[in-house]
Design a protein around this motif. Sequence first.
Motif, PDB file in Angstrom:
ATOM      1  N   MET A  60       0.854  -1.199   0.000  1.00 46.94           N
ATOM      2  CA  MET A  60       0.000   0.000   0.000  1.00 46.94           C
ATOM      3  C   MET A  60       0.880   1.237   0.000  1.00 46.94           C
ATOM      4  O   MET A  60       1.811   1.344   0.795  1.00 46.94           O
ATOM      5  N   PRO A  61       0.661   2.215  -0.872  1.00 43.76           N
ATOM      6  CA  PRO A  61       1.487   3.407  -0.911  1.00 43.76           C
ATOM      7  C   PRO A  61       1.464   4.135   0.417  1.00 43.76           C
ATOM      8  O   PRO A  61       0.474   4.142   1.137  1.00 43.76           O
ATOM      9  N   PHE A  62       2.562   4.782   0.716  1.00 46.16           N
ATOM     10  CA  PHE A  62       2.709   5.453   2.005  1.00 46.16           C
ATOM     11  C   PHE A  62       1.634   6.496   2.228  1.00 46.16           C
ATOM     12  O   PHE A  62       1.104   6.640   3.319  1.00 46.16           O
ATOM     13  N   ASP A  63       1.282   7.246   1.185  1.00 47.37           N
ATOM     14  CA  ASP A  63       0.316   8.315   1.395  1.00 47.37           C
ATOM     15  C   ASP A  63      -1.049   7.770   1.773  1.00 47.37           C
ATOM     16  O   ASP A  63      -1.791   8.406   2.512  1.00 47.37           O
ATOM     17  N   GLU A  64      -1.413   6.559   1.304  1.00 49.51           N
ATOM     18  CA  GLU A  64      -2.677   5.950   1.706  1.00 49.51           C
ATOM     19  C   GLU A  64      -2.622   5.523   3.170  1.00 49.51           C
ATOM     20  O   GLU A  64      -3.606   5.668   3.909  1.00 49.51           O
ATOM     21  N   THR A  65      -1.483   4.985   3.600  1.00 50.66           N
ATOM     22  CA  THR A  65      -1.333   4.615   4.999  1.00 50.66           C
ATOM     23  C   THR A  65      -1.462   5.842   5.889  1.00 50.66           C
ATOM     24  O   THR A  65      -2.129   5.819   6.921  1.00 50.66           O
ATOM     25  N   GLN A  66      -0.815   6.936   5.470  1.00 45.54           N
ATOM     26  CA  GLN A  66      -0.922   8.176   6.232  1.00 45.54           C
ATOM     27  C   GLN A  66      -2.351   8.679   6.256  1.00 45.54           C
ATOM     28  O   GLN A  66      -2.839   9.175   7.271  1.00 45.54           O
ATOM     29  N   SER A  67      -3.055   8.526   5.138  1.00 46.75           N
ATOM     30  CA  SER A  67      -4.449   8.945   5.075  1.00 46.75           C
ATOM     31  C   SER A  67      -5.295   8.163   6.074  1.00 46.75           C
ATOM     32  O   SER A  67      -6.157   8.737   6.761  1.00 46.75           O
ATOM     33  N   ASN A  68      -5.056   6.844   6.201  1.00 44.75           N
ATOM     34  CA  ASN A  68      -5.809   6.049   7.161  1.00 44.75           C
ATOM     35  C   ASN A  68      -5.456   6.420   8.592  1.00 44.75           C
ATOM     36  O   ASN A  68      -6.322   6.412   9.467  1.00 44.75           O
ATOM     37  N   LEU A  69      -4.204   6.750   8.846  1.00 42.36           N
ATOM     38  CA  LEU A  69      -3.836   7.243  10.171  1.00 42.36           C
ATOM     39  C   LEU A  69      -4.575   8.548  10.473  1.00 42.36           C
ATOM     40  O   LEU A  69      -5.060   8.754  11.589  1.00 42.36           O
ATOM     41  N   ASP A  70      -4.681   9.421   9.486  1.00 41.46           N
ATOM     42  CA  ASP A  70      -5.413  10.673   9.664  1.00 41.46           C
ATOM     43  C   ASP A  70      -6.880  10.399  10.007  1.00 41.46           C
ATOM     44  O   ASP A  70      -7.468  11.069  10.859  1.00 41.46           O
ATOM     45  N   ILE A  71      -7.467   9.412   9.312  1.00 42.14           N
ATOM     46  CA  ILE A  71      -8.863   9.059   9.580  1.00 42.14           C
ATOM     47  C   ILE A  71      -9.010   8.520  11.000  1.00 42.14           C
ATOM     48  O   ILE A  71      -9.926   8.898  11.736  1.00 42.14           O
ATOM     49  N   PHE A  72      -8.085   7.632  11.402  1.00 41.22           N
ATOM     50  CA  PHE A  72      -8.167   7.058  12.743  1.00 41.22           C
ATOM     51  C   PHE A  72      -8.003   8.140  13.806  1.00 41.22           C
ATOM     52  O   PHE A  72      -8.745   8.164  14.800  1.00 41.22           O
ATOM     53  N   ARG A  73      -7.049   9.036  13.604  1.00 41.30           N
ATOM     54  CA  ARG A  73      -6.841  10.119  14.563  1.00 41.30           C
ATOM     55  C   ARG A  73      -8.088  10.989  14.674  1.00 41.30           C
ATOM     56  O   ARG A  73      -8.475  11.414  15.768  1.00 41.30           O
ATOM     57  N   ASP A  74      -8.734  11.227  13.561  1.00 41.43           N
ATOM     58  CA  ASP A  74      -9.955  12.024  13.562  1.00 41.43           C
ATOM     59  C   ASP A  74     -11.060  11.314  14.344  1.00 41.43           C
ATOM     60  O   ASP A  74     -11.790  11.943  15.121  1.00 41.43           O
ATOM     61  N   CYS A  75     -11.186   9.991  14.157  1.00 40.44           N
ATOM     62  CA  CYS A  75     -12.199   9.228  14.887  1.00 40.44           C
ATOM     63  C   CYS A  75     -11.907   9.217  16.385  1.00 40.44           C
ATOM     64  O   CYS A  75     -12.826   9.308  17.209  1.00 40.44           O
ATOM     65  N   LEU A  76     -10.642   9.101  16.746  1.00 45.38           N
ATOM     66  CA  LEU A  76     -10.259   9.105  18.155  1.00 45.38           C
ATOM     67  C   LEU A  76     -10.456  10.482  18.778  1.00 45.38           C
ATOM     68  O   LEU A  76     -10.798  10.601  19.961  1.00 45.38           O
ATOM     69  N   SER A  77     -10.252  11.518  17.989  1.00 44.69           N
ATOM     70  CA  SER A  77     -10.328  12.876  18.539  1.00 44.69           C
ATOM     71  C   SER A  77     -11.733  13.216  19.028  1.00 44.69           C
ATOM     72  O   SER A  77     -11.891  13.957  19.998  1.00 44.69           O
TER      73      SER A  77
END
Length: 257
Positions: free
Chosen positions: A1-18
Amino acid sequence: MPFDETQSNLDIFRDCLSGPLVQRSAVEKGRTPQKRRTKGRKNSIKPVKIHVEADSLGRGDVEELAEFIDYLATEIFESSLKELQSLSYSAIQNDPRLAERFGDPLPSNTLDQILTSIPPSVAESLETYGLLEEQSDLPNFITPVFQEYIDAATAAPPVWSTTRTSACEMCERDWIPLSYHHLIPKQMHTKAIKRGWHEEWRLNSVAWLCRACHSFVHRIATNEELAKEYWTVERLMQRDDVVAWAKWVGTVRWKAR
């Protein structure tokens, strides 16, 4: 999986946790969480002190709150199942096994694996700073976060993508993931037509909101109230509590990575 997609999923998870963390901080309303004694782990996360002043929603050191959210999200996400980190709409469409494993609700064996992957220091830190009553409460706190993340990461592209804005339409943060909010909840469509509240062409209108604002909207009004009274962003922003929330949450930022 390209790095930018992994970062995008981390961004989504952080948003859900926030969402729940911001909410728990905001509702303190002047109470300073009491720091509890850490139970002897040397490698626990060192959380920041979240002090909330007396205000309509609570004003604290939002930079520290954002830093704490960012740290926890990274710690949890990078320790999670590799398949979970790389979830996407395309992935579950092409792999029925993956779709079953990460379904809604999460199967018990998948949930057990997710919970086991979380470092013990996460629960310790949340308890130490008053965001969990007890470490044993972590499953109840984190399970909805993971379910929301999975739903967001695997969601089909909306047909309303052409309406997408560059910033949350409530708090105006332009660097955070957005989700689409059905201004007239889908559960109300039949009733809205039958009662003459709206014409059919308006039913699928959406607003683009960050997850924190999206969750807030659904906390302050029922689906029927949203459909009848608050079916545009402008109508929502006429409420004093919405204006106060948007002003406060708009100051919550995490550092650029």
